[in-house]
Design a protein around this motif. Structure first.
Motif, PDB file in Angstrom:
ATOM      1  N   ARG A  10       7.042   1.315  -0.285  1.00  0.00           N
ATOM      2  CA  ARG A  10       8.137   0.837   0.565  1.00  0.00           C
ATOM      3  C   ARG A  10       9.000  -0.093  -0.268  1.00  0.00           C
ATOM      4  O   ARG A  10       8.524  -1.114  -0.761  1.00  0.00           O
ATOM      5  N   SER A  11      10.264   0.289  -0.383  1.00  0.00           N
ATOM      6  CA  SER A  11      11.235  -0.541  -1.083  1.00  0.00           C
ATOM      7  C   SER A  11      12.008  -1.366  -0.060  1.00  0.00           C
ATOM      8  O   SER A  11      12.106  -0.960   1.099  1.00  0.00           O
ATOM      9  N   PRO A  12      12.555  -2.495  -0.464  1.00  0.00           N
ATOM     10  CA  PRO A  12      13.320  -3.326   0.476  1.00  0.00           C
ATOM     11  C   PRO A  12      14.443  -2.532   1.129  1.00  0.00           C
ATOM     12  O   PRO A  12      15.223  -1.860   0.452  1.00  0.00           O
ATOM     13  N   ASN A  43       4.546   6.689 -15.316  1.00  0.00           N
ATOM     14  CA  ASN A  43       5.196   6.654 -16.622  1.00  0.00           C
ATOM     15  C   ASN A  43       6.711   6.670 -16.460  1.00  0.00           C
ATOM     16  O   ASN A  43       7.241   7.074 -15.425  1.00  0.00           O
ATOM     17  N   ARG A  44       7.391   6.255 -17.513  1.00  0.00           N
ATOM     18  CA  ARG A  44       8.872   6.261 -17.535  1.00  0.00           C
ATOM     19  C   ARG A  44       9.425   5.637 -16.259  1.00  0.00           C
ATOM     20  O   ARG A  44      10.273   6.219 -15.560  1.00  0.00           O
ATOM     21  N   LEU A  45       8.935   4.456 -15.956  1.00  0.00           N
ATOM     22  CA  LEU A  45       9.353   3.768 -14.737  1.00  0.00           C
ATOM     23  C   LEU A  45      10.841   3.431 -14.787  1.00  0.00           C
ATOM     24  O   LEU A  45      11.397   3.120 -15.843  1.00  0.00           O
ATOM     25  N   ILE A  46      11.455   3.496 -13.631  1.00  0.00           N
ATOM     26  CA  ILE A  46      12.866   3.166 -13.473  1.00  0.00           C
ATOM     27  C   ILE A  46      13.006   2.099 -12.388  1.00  0.00           C
ATOM     28  O   ILE A  46      12.087   1.924 -11.567  1.00  0.00           O
ATOM     29  N   PRO A  47      14.115   1.361 -12.358  1.00  0.00           N
ATOM     30  CA  PRO A  47      14.266   0.303 -11.356  1.00  0.00           C
ATOM     31  C   PRO A  47      14.102   0.799  -9.917  1.00  0.00           C
ATOM     32  O   PRO A  47      13.616   0.036  -9.062  1.00  0.00           O
ATOM     33  N   GLU A  48      14.462   2.047  -9.667  1.00  0.00           N
ATOM     34  CA  GLU A  48      14.329   2.595  -8.310  1.00  0.00           C
ATOM     35  C   GLU A  48      12.874   2.755  -7.881  1.00  0.00           C
ATOM     36  O   GLU A  48      12.598   3.014  -6.716  1.00  0.00           O
ATOM     37  N   ASP A  49      11.949   2.618  -8.816  1.00  0.00           N
ATOM     38  CA  ASP A  49      10.526   2.674  -8.463  1.00  0.00           C
ATOM     39  C   ASP A  49      10.015   1.328  -7.942  1.00  0.00           C
ATOM     40  O   ASP A  49       8.860   1.235  -7.511  1.00  0.00           O
ATOM     41  N   THR A  50      10.835   0.301  -7.991  1.00  0.00           N
ATOM     42  CA  THR A  50      10.435  -1.010  -7.492  1.00  0.00           C
ATOM     43  C   THR A  50      10.101  -0.925  -6.008  1.00  0.00           C
ATOM     44  O   THR A  50      10.921  -0.475  -5.196  1.00  0.00           O
TER      45      THR A  50
END
Length: 124
Positions: free
Chosen positions: A38-40, A83-90
């Motif tokens: 769950r992202s904000p 892997n290859r995390l991106i800011p949208e995975d926050t």
């Protein structure tokens, strides 16, 4: 079933993290397992599911090719290698379990046992 998730943290874009979730049950292999997040400001979404035996997995399109779900039934543990995390995975990541020993892919709904969540933050 009690679920204890761990492994979250603050990383940079492109880095990797592995989440773990330990289940307190004597019949772990009777459960399908899943990771949600769950992202904000967003709805909770299913990230990955794995069936009771571990031989069938499913992924959200946004993580396919980057994330891998796996399980070790001898250790009552499910993992999410990211892997290859991106800011949208926050997001806050939750592991979940449901009784299910059907054939084929595990469902992405109907989970009634939830861990406490672990925060993953990816900076750009």
């Amino acid at each position: 079933v009690q679920l204890q998730a761990s492994g979250g943290g603050l990383v940079q874009a492109g880095d990797s993290l592995r989440l773990s979730c330990v289940a307190s049950t004597l019949t772990f292999s009777n459960y399908a397992m899943a990771w949600f997040r769950r992202s904000p400001g967003k709805e909770r979404e299913s990230v990955a599911t794995i069936n009771w035996s571990g031989d069938t997995t499913n992924y959200a399109s946004s993580v396919k090719g980057r994330f891998t779900i796996s399980r070790d039934n001898a250790k009552n543990t499910v993992y999410l290698q990211m892997n290859r995390l991106i800011p949208e995975d926050t997001a806050v990541y939750y592991c979940a379990a449901r009784l299910w020993v059907g054939s084929g892919a595990a469902p992405s709904t109907g989970y009634n046992n939830w861990g406490q969540g672990t925060q993953v933050t990816v900076s750009s």
